[in-house]
Scaffold this active site. Sequence first.
Site, PDB file in Angstrom:
ATOM      1  N   TYR A  88       0.664  -1.392   0.039  1.00  0.00           N
ATOM      2  CA  TYR A  88       0.007   0.073  -0.036  1.00  0.00           C
ATOM      3  C   TYR A  88       0.905   1.215  -0.049  1.00  0.00           C
ATOM      4  CZ  TYR A  88      -4.537  -2.396  -0.158  1.00  0.00           C
ATOM      5  OH  TYR A  88      -5.587  -3.030  -0.465  1.00  0.00           O
TER       6      TYR A  88
ATOM      7  N   GLU B 221      -9.045  -7.073   3.602  1.00  0.00           N
ATOM      8  CA  GLU B 221      -8.384  -8.019   2.979  1.00  0.00           C
ATOM      9  C   GLU B 221      -7.674  -9.026   4.019  1.00  0.00           C
ATOM     10  OE1 GLU B 221      -5.774  -5.818   0.370  1.00  0.00           O
ATOM     11  OE2 GLU B 221      -7.650  -5.244  -0.751  1.00  0.00           O
TER      12      GLU B 221
HETATM   13  C1  HEM Z   1      -6.266   2.341  -2.035  1.00  0.00           C
HETATM   14  C2  HEM Z   1      -5.568   1.790  -2.936  1.00  0.00           C
HETATM   15  C3  HEM Z   1      -6.047   0.884  -4.048  1.00  0.00           C
HETATM   16  C4  HEM Z   1      -7.335   1.015  -4.609  1.00  0.00           C
HETATM   17  C5  HEM Z   1      -8.372   1.993  -4.628  1.00  0.00           C
HETATM   18  C6  HEM Z   1      -7.186   0.154  -5.721  1.00  0.00           C
HETATM   19  C7  HEM Z   1      -8.230  -0.112  -6.840  1.00  0.00           C
HETATM   20  C8  HEM Z   1      -8.232  -1.255  -7.453  1.00  0.00           C
HETATM   21  C9  HEM Z   1      -9.121  -1.494  -8.594  1.00  0.00           C
HETATM   22  C10 HEM Z   1     -10.498  -0.419  -8.908  1.00  0.00           C
HETATM   23  C11 HEM Z   1      -8.973  -2.558  -9.297  1.00  0.00           C
HETATM   24  C12 HEM Z   1      -9.585  -3.271 -10.385  1.00  0.00           C
HETATM   25  C13 HEM Z   1     -10.651  -4.106  -9.713  1.00  0.00           C
HETATM   26  C14 HEM Z   1     -11.775  -4.850 -11.007  1.00  0.00           C
HETATM   27  O1  HEM Z   1     -12.484  -4.245 -11.508  1.00  0.00           O
HETATM   28  O2  HEM Z   1     -11.104  -5.872 -11.254  1.00  0.00           O
HETATM   29  C15 HEM Z   1      -7.613  -3.031  -8.791  1.00  0.00           C
HETATM   30  C16 HEM Z   1      -7.215  -4.202  -9.335  1.00  0.00           C
HETATM   31  C17 HEM Z   1      -5.782  -4.400  -8.841  1.00  0.00           C
HETATM   32  N1  HEM Z   1      -4.991  -4.017  -7.781  1.00  0.00           N
HETATM   33 FE1  HEM Z   1      -5.587  -2.345  -6.782  1.00  0.00          FE
HETATM   34  N2  HEM Z   1      -6.192  -0.583  -5.497  1.00  0.00           N
HETATM   35  C18 HEM Z   1      -5.528   0.015  -4.416  1.00  0.00           C
HETATM   36  C19 HEM Z   1      -4.129  -0.669  -4.024  1.00  0.00           C
HETATM   37  C20 HEM Z   1      -3.525  -1.836  -4.470  1.00  0.00           C
HETATM   38  C21 HEM Z   1      -2.269  -2.005  -4.114  1.00  0.00           C
HETATM   39  C22 HEM Z   1      -1.520  -1.666  -2.890  1.00  0.00           C
HETATM   40  C23 HEM Z   1      -1.987  -3.057  -4.976  1.00  0.00           C
HETATM   41  C24 HEM Z   1      -0.473  -3.840  -5.043  1.00  0.00           C
HETATM   42  C25 HEM Z   1       0.622  -3.056  -5.519  1.00  0.00           C
HETATM   43  C26 HEM Z   1      -2.804  -3.209  -5.985  1.00  0.00           C
HETATM   44  C27 HEM Z   1      -2.822  -4.242  -6.959  1.00  0.00           C
HETATM   45  C28 HEM Z   1      -3.922  -4.494  -8.020  1.00  0.00           C
HETATM   46  C29 HEM Z   1      -3.745  -5.441  -8.475  1.00  0.00           C
HETATM   47  C30 HEM Z   1      -2.557  -6.495  -9.121  1.00  0.00           C
HETATM   48  C31 HEM Z   1      -5.142  -5.441  -9.313  1.00  0.00           C
HETATM   49  C32 HEM Z   1      -5.549  -6.565 -10.573  1.00  0.00           C
HETATM   50  C33 HEM Z   1      -4.707  -5.717 -11.829  1.00  0.00           C
HETATM   51  C34 HEM Z   1      -5.287  -6.531 -13.022  1.00  0.00           C
HETATM   52  O3  HEM Z   1      -6.199  -7.373 -13.067  1.00  0.00           O
HETATM   53  O4  HEM Z   1      -4.291  -6.378 -14.180  1.00  0.00           O
HETATM   54  N3  HEM Z   1      -3.775  -2.374  -5.889  1.00  0.00           N
HETATM   55  N4  HEM Z   1      -7.355  -2.368  -7.811  1.00  0.00           N
END
Ligand code: HEM
Length: 393
Positions: free
Chosen positions: A95, A138
Site C-alpha cells: 500500500y 483483505e
Molecule cells: C487504495 C488503494 C487501491 C485502490 C483504490 C485500488 C483499486 C483497484 C481497482 C479499482 C482494481 C480493479 C478491480 C477490478 O475491477 O477488477 C484493482 C485491481 C488490482 N489492484 Fe488495486 N487498488 C489499490 C491498492 C492496490 C495495491 C496496494 C496493490 C499492490 C501493489 C494493488 C494491486 C492491484 C492488482 C494487481 C489488481 C489487478 C490488476 C489486473 O487485473 O491487471 N492495488 N485495484
Amino acid sequence: MLSTEHKAIITATVPILEQGGEALTRHFYASMLRDYPEVKPLFNQANQAGGTQQRALANAVLMYAKNIEKLENLGPLVGTIINKHVSLQIQPKHYPIVGASLLKAIREVLGAEVATDAVIEAWGAAYGQLADILIGAEESIYKQNEQAEGGWRGARSFKVASKTVESDEITSFVLVPADGGKVVTHKPGQYIGLTVKVDGQEQRRQYSLSAASNGVDYRISVKRENGGLVSNYLHDQVHVGDTLSLFPPAGDFVLADSDKPLVLISGGVGITPTLAMLTAALAGSRPVHFIHAARHAGVHAFREHIDALAAKHPQLKRFYCYEKANADGTQPHATGYLNPQQLAEWLPETRDVDAYFLGPKPFMKAIKSQLLELGVPATQTHYEFFGPAEALA
Ligand code: HEM
Ligand SMILES: Cc1cc2nc3c(=O)[nH]c(=O)nc-3n(C[C@H](O)[C@H](O)[C@H](O)COP(=O)(O)OP(=O)(O)OC[C@H]3O[C@@H](n4cnc5c(N)ncnc54)[C@H](O)[C@@H]3O)c2cc1C
C-alpha cells in the site's frame, strides 16, 4: 479520520478527475512499475497495455472522491476491489508503494499550481483512509481462509490430477492439494488466483472454478488465448502430475440464495462460473434457463454435460446459439448473434428472474441492454468481467 477541510479539497478535485483521471492513472502505473519493479508480477501486463486497469483505477478514485462524504454509497465497487486483491495476494506492505506513486503522479500530472501542498496532504489522508479499509477487509478474508477447514494463506502447491480437452480452445484442469489435505469450499461463481513462472517471469492470473465445491479438489477450465502467456503455458506445458501454486478462492460474482427462476447466460469461456452456479441451483427445484453462445460447434465446451443435466433435471431448459450453423453434426437452437426476440423466447415467462451473465464485453453489453429491454429488473442482473471491471452502458 479525514478533516472537513480534507473532504472539501477532495470534493473540489472531482472535476479534474472526471476530465483527467485516466491520464493520471496511466502516469501512475508507468511510474510505479518503473520505480518499484517488485510489484510488476502482480499486474497483468495485457490489462495495462489495453488500458482497462488504468480505467478501472481512475473510475475507483473518481467514485471515491465523489462519495467521500458517504462511503457506503460506493456499493459493490469496494467488494470487487477487495476480492481482486485477495485473489492476487496483495499485502499491506504494497500500500505505501501505491500511495507514494499516486501522490507523485498527482504532482507530476496536475502540476504545482493545481497540486498544491494542501491538495497533496488531503489526497495523502484520503488514500490512507481507503488503504486502511482495504487492508482491514483483505486481512479478514486471508484470516478466514486460513482458519476454514481445508483453507490456507498465501500460495499452496496443487498437483494436476487430470487434464481434459473440452473444446478446440478450452481445456479443464482438476487440481488436488499436493499435501493430501482438503480444500476450502468455494461459492458458486468464485475464482482462484494462480501464480506461475513463464520464461522465468512470475505471472498471476485468475480462473473461475468451473465445478461445484466438493472439499477435495478444484477444477478450472482455460481458454487458449491467442498470444496469451499463461493460458498457452497451461495448455502446452502443464501436464498431469505437474504442480501449480494456487491462492484460495475469492470473488463476489456468486449465486445468491433465491427461489426466483434463474437465467444463466454465457458467451464462450464465460461459461465457467455458470457451470458451478448451475450445479448448485439444480440441487433445488427452481427453474433454470441456461443460454450459451459460441462461435461454432468446435469451440462449444460442455455441451454434452449440459445436455445430460437437462435430461436428468426437468426444471433445466438449455438453449445454444452459434454465430454460424454447422455444416453437419449437432445444430444449435439458433444462429447469428443473440437478439431480443430470441432472448424473449428463451427467457421464462415471468421477467421476475435472477440473471447472471458473462462473456466478451460486446456480448455482455448486448445482453445487459436486452435483459433490461425485456423487463428484467436491473437489480436482478449480475455480471463479472474476466479482467478489470468496465462500464457496460
Ligand atoms: C487504495 C488503494 C487501491 C485502490 C483504490 C485500488 C483499486 C483497484 C481497482 C479499482 C482494481 C480493479 C478491480 C477490478 O475491477 O477488477 C484493482 C485491481 C488490482 N489492484 Fe488495486 N487498488 C489499490 C491498492 C492496490 C495495491 C496496494 C496493490 C499492490 C501493489 C494493488 C494491486 C492491484 C492488482 C494487481 C489488481 C489487478 C490488476 C489486473 O487485473 O491487471 N492495488 N485495484
Ligand atoms: C475473475 C476472473 C475469472 C477468470 N476466469 C477465467 C476462466 O474461467 N477461464 C479462462 O480461460 N480465463 C479466465 N479468466 C481470464 C484469465 O485470468 C486470463 O486473463 C486469460 O487466461 C489470459 O491470460 P494469458 O496470460 O493467457 O494472456 P495475456 O498474456 O494476459 O494476454 C491476453 C491477451 O492480450 C494480448 N496482449 C498481451 N500483452 C499485450 C500487449 N503488450 N499489447 C497488446 N496486447 C497484448 C495477448 O496477445 C492476448 O490476446 C478470468 C479472469 C478473471 C479476472
